[in-house]
Design a protein around this motif. Structure first.
Motif, short mmCIF file in Angstrom:
data_model
loop_
_atom_site.label_atom_id
_atom_site.label_comp_id
_atom_site.label_asym_id
_atom_site.label_seq_id
_atom_site.Cartn_x
_atom_site.Cartn_y
_atom_site.Cartn_z
N MET A 252 0.83 -1.20 0.00
CA MET A 252 0.00 0.00 0.00
C MET A 252 0.87 1.26 0.00
SD MET A 252 -3.27 0.82 -0.06
CE MET A 252 -4.22 -0.52 0.67
N ASP A 253 1.94 1.22 0.76
CA ASP A 253 2.90 2.34 0.78
C ASP A 253 3.46 2.58 -0.61
OD1 ASP A 253 5.58 3.60 0.92
OD2 ASP A 253 5.27 3.55 3.09
N ARG A 254 3.83 1.49 -1.30
CA ARG A 254 4.40 1.63 -2.64
C ARG A 254 3.37 2.18 -3.62
NH1 ARG A 254 8.61 -1.11 -3.51
NH2 ARG A 254 8.94 -0.39 -1.39
N ALA A 255 2.14 1.73 -3.52
CA ALA A 255 1.10 2.22 -4.42
C ALA A 255 0.90 3.72 -4.27
CB ALA A 255 -0.21 1.48 -4.16
N VAL A 256 0.89 4.19 -3.03
CA VAL A 256 0.69 5.61 -2.78
C VAL A 256 1.92 6.40 -3.20
CG1 VAL A 256 0.38 7.33 -0.98
CG2 VAL A 256 -1.01 5.26 -0.96
N THR A 257 3.10 5.91 -2.84
CA THR A 257 4.34 6.61 -3.18
C THR A 257 4.48 6.77 -4.69
OG1 THR A 257 5.44 5.76 -1.19
CG2 THR A 257 6.86 6.53 -2.98
N ASP A 258 4.11 5.73 -5.44
CA ASP A 258 4.21 5.77 -6.90
C ASP A 258 2.97 6.38 -7.55
OD1 ASP A 258 6.62 4.52 -6.57
OD2 ASP A 258 5.89 2.52 -7.08
N ASP A 259 1.99 6.80 -6.74
CA ASP A 259 0.73 7.37 -7.24
C ASP A 259 0.07 6.42 -8.24
OD1 ASP A 259 -1.19 9.30 -7.13
OD2 ASP A 259 -0.21 10.71 -8.49
N ASP A 260 0.05 5.14 -7.86
CA ASP A 260 -0.40 4.07 -8.74
C ASP A 260 -1.82 3.64 -8.34
OD1 ASP A 260 -0.82 1.74 -10.18
OD2 ASP A 260 1.21 0.96 -9.85
N VAL A 261 -2.80 4.25 -8.99
CA VAL A 261 -4.19 3.97 -8.66
C VAL A 261 -4.58 2.55 -9.04
CG1 VAL A 261 -6.57 4.58 -9.25
CG2 VAL A 261 -4.91 6.38 -8.75
N ALA A 262 -4.03 2.03 -10.13
CA ALA A 262 -4.36 0.66 -10.53
C ALA A 262 -3.93 -0.33 -9.45
CB ALA A 262 -3.68 0.34 -11.86
N LEU A 263 -2.76 -0.12 -8.88
CA LEU A 263 -2.29 -1.00 -7.81
C LEU A 263 -3.16 -0.82 -6.56
CD1 LEU A 263 -0.36 -3.03 -6.59
CD2 LEU A 263 1.26 -1.17 -6.15
N LEU A 267 -5.19 -3.85 -4.74
CA LEU A 267 -4.99 -4.21 -3.34
C LEU A 267 -6.32 -4.22 -2.59
CD1 LEU A 267 -1.77 -2.13 -2.59
CD2 LEU A 267 -1.93 -4.61 -2.84
N VAL A 268 -7.13 -3.21 -2.82
CA VAL A 268 -8.42 -3.13 -2.12
C VAL A 268 -9.36 -4.24 -2.59
CG1 VAL A 268 -10.47 -1.69 -1.78
CG2 VAL A 268 -8.18 -0.67 -1.65
N ASP A 273 -7.30 -3.02 3.40
CA ASP A 273 -8.09 -1.90 3.90
C ASP A 273 -7.43 -0.59 3.51
OD1 ASP A 273 -9.55 -0.04 5.28
OD2 ASP A 273 -9.21 -0.90 7.27
N PRO A 274 -8.07 0.27 2.71
CA PRO A 274 -7.45 1.53 2.29
C PRO A 274 -7.33 2.54 3.42
CG PRO A 274 -9.72 1.47 1.55
CD PRO A 274 -9.43 0.11 2.14
N ALA A 275 -7.90 2.23 4.59
CA ALA A 275 -7.81 3.13 5.73
C ALA A 275 -6.85 2.61 6.81
CB ALA A 275 -9.19 3.35 6.34
N GLU A 276 -6.22 1.45 6.57
CA GLU A 276 -5.33 0.88 7.57
C GLU A 276 -4.08 1.74 7.74
OE1 GLU A 276 -3.07 -3.38 8.55
OE2 GLU A 276 -3.51 -2.85 6.47
N GLU A 277 -3.63 1.93 8.99
CA GLU A 277 -2.38 2.62 9.22
C GLU A 277 -1.24 1.79 8.63
OE1 GLU A 277 -1.95 3.41 13.35
OE2 GLU A 277 -3.64 4.78 13.44
N ILE A 278 -0.41 2.43 7.84
CA ILE A 278 0.63 1.66 7.15
C ILE A 278 2.03 1.97 7.67
CG2 ILE A 278 -0.66 1.26 5.04
CD1 ILE A 278 0.72 3.63 3.77
#
Length: 415
Positions: A252-263, A267-268, A273-278
């Motif tokens: 999830m960290d990598r998806a956000v860092t890379d701004d990768d919406v497809a990933l 994952l979801v 969980d897109p609200a989980e503390e990462i």
């Protein structure tokens, strides 16, 4: 982890590595490895401890009495998954933060000051960490927890983390277990910088050695290092990722860092969980705002994730419309959010958040904002060496708004 079989290193290869400043303990690489401890020093350290030195600690020091580590480590502190810097193994007379006797003396001074009735011997021996910020201890008290490893983390100023104040917590039952938790979140041979780069460079230097035995040893160490790389992509492809906390948070960290919406969407869809503390209490939305990952931010907001800390960590990066949106969704507005907004290109975001902050914070904020207004004025002067430059005008505008808000806060506090 990356599955790379590693043949055992021979005694000669271990000696050659030792001469190059590399030692191995519990399958992990120690750089700048110091010579093994002698019996007299072991006895001198034990004399300062509440009980006998744990066997795993003695084994570590018999391998290398000090050095550097270059792995990722996470600790569960107050319910948060917190990155912990464990890069230094203390040893005597290092003339730096790694000085073992210095840290022992520091702990004794603290005990003398805060525990007048203490025994005079350390129940927790500091054995490593990172400068003055993070420290790792081994329990020396005889009993069930003898040899257990705990940590202490220095609290950072408000605005650096969601929680302030020093923290401490349990790391592992013993040092062998702790070293088994040292991993790499990215393959250092695939990324130029970050954790593991120092190990990679040391191994690559040996790979180019004229000594064939040293080249063979370096190849084995390279495979050993790459075995510790967390392979979340394979777990994703196998469908096991949602059940593995560290891997799913890393993905999830990598998806956000890379701004990768497809990933993110993948994952979801698998159950993450897109609200989980990462990491460090931050949610994917918090991280997306901090990094200005705009596509990920929009996607997460469309999926109605909580926004509690969004402005506290991301007020520097939001535009005015998004700031209003987050406030309407229930984002907390506190001193940290206002101070972080000072770095926003649009100073009107500071005004908006200042209007929403709690009245009891006005006194502290007025002083901070006035100081920042004074800093912004010379910045504007420097930026506008050529009259009328946008950067200079923006800094003068920032200084004026911050001073105006500070005056208003002071006036609101008057009886």
């Amino acid at each position: 982890m990356i599955d790379l079989p590693v043949d055992p290193l021979s005694d000669r290869e271990l000696r050659d590595l030792r001469e190059a400043g590399i030692a191995l303990f519990a399958g992990r690489v120690i750089l700048n490895a110091q010579p093994p401890v002698d019996d007299a020093t072991l006895a001198a350290v034990a004399e300062r401890c509440a009980g006998p030195l744990p066997d795993p600690l003695v084994a570590l020091w018999r391998t290398a009495f000090g050095g550097r580590l270059d792995y990722d480590l996470r600790a569960d502190l107050d319910g948060q998954d917190v990155p912990l810097s464990f890069t230094e193994l203390f040893y005597p007379d290092s003339d730096d933060y790694q000085d073992l006797w210095g840290w022992i003396g520091h702990e004794i001074d603290l005990a003398d000051e805060h525990e007048p009735q203490w025994s005079g011997r350390l129940g927790h021996l500091p054995i490593g960490g990172f400068e003055y910020l993070d420290r790792v201890y081994v329990n020396t008290v005889a009993g069930q927890d003898h040899g257990a490893v705990v940590c202490w983390r220095h609290g950072l100023p408000a605005g650096w983390e969601l929680r302030t104040g020093d923290r401490s917590g349990w790391l592992a039952d013993d040092l062998h277990t702790l070293f088994g938790q040292l991993m790499l979140e990215r393959d250092p041979w695939n990324v130029p910088e970050g954790t593991g780069a120092e190990m990679r460079d040391a191994v690559d230097e040996l790979t180019n050695s004229a000594d064939a035995h040293l080249r063979t040893a370096a190849a084995k160490v390279r495979r050993l290092v790459r075995q510790t790389v967390l392979d979340w992509r394979s777990a994703l492809d196998e469908g096991t990722l949602p059940r593995q906390r560290r891997l799913r948070r890393l993905a999830m960290d990598r998806a956000v860092t890379d701004d990768d919406v497809a990933l993110l969407a993948r994952l979801v869809s698998l159950g993450c969980d897109p609200a989980e503390e990462i990491s460090n209490g931050l949610t994917p939305l918090d991280l997306a705002l901090m990094l200005q990952s705009s596509d990920a931010t929009r996607w997460l907001l469309q999926h109605d994730v909580p926004v509690d800390n969004a402005l506290q960590v991301g007020a520097h990066a939001v535009d005015l419309e998004l700031a209003r949106n987050l406030i309407d969704r229930g984002a907390s507005v506190n001193e940290c959010a206002v101070i972080r907004a000072v770095d926003n290109e649009n100073v009107e975001v500071v005004r908006l958040l200042s209007n929403a902050v709690r009245p009891d914070a006005l006194g502290r904020l007025s002083q901070r904002l006035r100081t920042m207004a004074g800093q912004a004025t010379p910045a504007g002067r420097d930026s506008s060496a050529q009259p009328g430059t946008p950067a200079g005008e923006r800094e003068y505008r920032r200084a004026a708004v911050l001073a105006e808000l500070a005056d208003r806060f002071d006036a609101d506090r008057q009886p």
